[in-house]
Design an enzyme around this catalytic site. Structure first.
Site, mmCIF file in Angstrom:
data_model
loop_
_atom_site.group_PDB
_atom_site.id
_atom_site.type_symbol
_atom_site.label_atom_id
_atom_site.label_comp_id
_atom_site.label_asym_id
_atom_site.label_seq_id
_atom_site.Cartn_x
_atom_site.Cartn_y
_atom_site.Cartn_z
ATOM 1 N N ASP A 10 0.872 -1.180 0.000
ATOM 2 C CA ASP A 10 0.000 0.000 0.000
ATOM 3 C C ASP A 10 0.908 1.228 0.000
ATOM 4 O O ASP A 10 2.099 1.126 0.293
ATOM 5 C CB ASP A 10 -0.864 -0.062 1.277
ATOM 6 C CG ASP A 10 -1.559 1.260 1.582
ATOM 7 O OD1 ASP A 10 -2.245 1.767 0.681
ATOM 8 O OD2 ASP A 10 -1.397 1.762 2.697
ATOM 9 N N ASP A 12 -0.304 5.152 0.852
ATOM 10 C CA ASP A 12 -0.594 6.143 1.900
ATOM 11 C C ASP A 12 -0.649 5.511 3.285
ATOM 12 O O ASP A 12 -1.416 4.590 3.514
ATOM 13 C CB ASP A 12 -1.930 6.834 1.608
ATOM 14 C CG ASP A 12 -1.809 7.836 0.470
ATOM 15 O OD1 ASP A 12 -2.561 7.704 -0.505
ATOM 16 O OD2 ASP A 12 -0.935 8.715 0.542
HETATM 17 C C1 XBP Z 1 -5.374 6.123 0.935
HETATM 18 C C2 XBP Z 1 -6.538 6.847 0.377
HETATM 19 C C3 XBP Z 1 -6.293 7.918 -0.658
HETATM 20 C C4 XBP Z 1 -5.570 9.119 -0.017
HETATM 21 C C5 XBP Z 1 -5.766 10.366 -0.827
HETATM 22 O O1 XBP Z 1 -4.940 5.271 -0.096
HETATM 23 O O2 XBP Z 1 -7.664 6.541 0.746
HETATM 24 O O3 XBP Z 1 -7.562 8.295 -1.115
HETATM 25 O O4 XBP Z 1 -6.121 9.371 1.262
HETATM 26 O O5 XBP Z 1 -5.380 10.152 -2.184
HETATM 27 P P1 XBP Z 1 -4.029 3.944 0.243
HETATM 28 P P2 XBP Z 1 -6.378 10.586 -3.364
HETATM 29 O O6 XBP Z 1 -3.872 3.848 1.744
HETATM 30 O O7 XBP Z 1 -4.812 2.791 -0.354
HETATM 31 O O8 XBP Z 1 -2.705 4.196 -0.454
HETATM 32 O O9 XBP Z 1 -6.896 11.952 -3.006
HETATM 33 O O10 XBP Z 1 -5.545 10.585 -4.617
HETATM 34 O O11 XBP Z 1 -7.463 9.540 -3.364
HETATM 35 MG MG MG Z 2 -3.015 3.141 3.342
#
Ligand code: XBP
Ligand code: MG
Length: 239
Positions: A10, A12
């Site tokens: 993953d 973020d």
């Molecule tokens: C985390 C999310 C993303 C980010 C914001 O993604 O939910 O939406 O918060 O990015 P992950 P965007 O943990 O699956 O990497 O605004 O581009 O959606």
């Molecule tokens: Mg994440």
């Protein structure tokens, strides 16, 4: 030691601690530029993170504030497009660093020739430049984002597609996540999951994780997360 056929990360909260001082800041600047009074403080944003996908998060928030559906959708789309540009600027300014230990682990995986993939809800427009800047895109055999796979975590779609593109069975792969939504997506795809928590996700339910640590490097993780840690997860995909 049986090595994973692949490891799927993953982004973020996992590879980068990107939400509190990254995405949240970009959302707030987008509000301000549009002349809106809204600002997401750290606690509010932590609650809104339950909704995966920045555009969905905005739409939900605006509907909650009483905007009609069509206005909420169009305003969310415009705000999200600008927020994505602003977050890209933060990346280019070096404001979104890798979490400690990530590069070391990626190097171990490269030396062992274990394929590495990305499965994120985030948008391709910033995911690619982030991965290029921090790690080099050529490290990743497969990169899947919320742009290519619109069904967002906890839906398993992004993991199912990653397995398909890797050509590997779920039982030979390990996922690395930070949140309950991400864990649920990996487990629904029958992939064993290591959870590396952060200060937004530490209190969530990780009962279906094979292992939960507070970071990739000791002392946060008690012992550093290594290739051996990931290999051990294959043997016990869920606790
Ligand atoms: C985390 C999310 C993303 C980010 C914001 O993604 O939910 O939406 O918060 O990015 P992950 P965007 O943990 O699956 O990497 O605004 O581009 O959606
Ligand atoms: Mg994440």
């Amino acid at each position: 030691m049986t090595l994973p056929a692949a490891v799927i990360f993953d982004v973020d909260g996992t590879l980068v601690d990107s939400e509190r001082h990254g995405h949240r800041v970009a959302f707030n600047v987008a509000f301000e530029e549009r002349g809106l009074p809204d600002r997401w403080d750290e606690a509010t944003y932590g609650r809104l993170l339950e909704i995966t996908g920045g555009k969905r998060r905005l739409t939900h928030y605006l509907l909650d504030k009483g905007y009609p559906q069509d206005q909420a959708s169009s305003l969310a789309a415009g705000l999200h497009a600008r927020k994505t540009e602003l977050f890209r600027q933060l990346i280019d300014a070096g404001e979104v660093p890798a979490r400690p230990g990530v590069t070391r682990l990626l190097n171990e995986l490269a030396e062992a020739e274990v394929p590495v993939a990305i499965a994120t809800t985030g948008s391709r427009a910033w995911v690619s430049p982030l991965l290029e800047r921090l790690f080099g895109l050529d490290r990743f055999t497969v990169i899947l984002t919320g742009t290519e796979v619109p069904d967002r975590k906890p839906d398993p779609a992004v993991y199912v597609e990653a397995l398909e593109r890797l050509g590997t069975p779920a039982g030979e792969v390990v996922a690395v996540e930070d949140s309950a939504n991400g864990l649920a997506a990996a487990r629904s795809a029958a992939i064993g999951c290591l959870v590396v928590t952060n200060d937004y996700t530490a209190g969530q339910d990780f009962s279906r994780a094979a292992l939960v640590v507070a970071g990739f490097d000791a002392p946060e993780a008690a012992t550093a997360v290594t290739l051996q840690t990931l290999a051990g997860i294959l043997a016990r995909p869920e606790s």
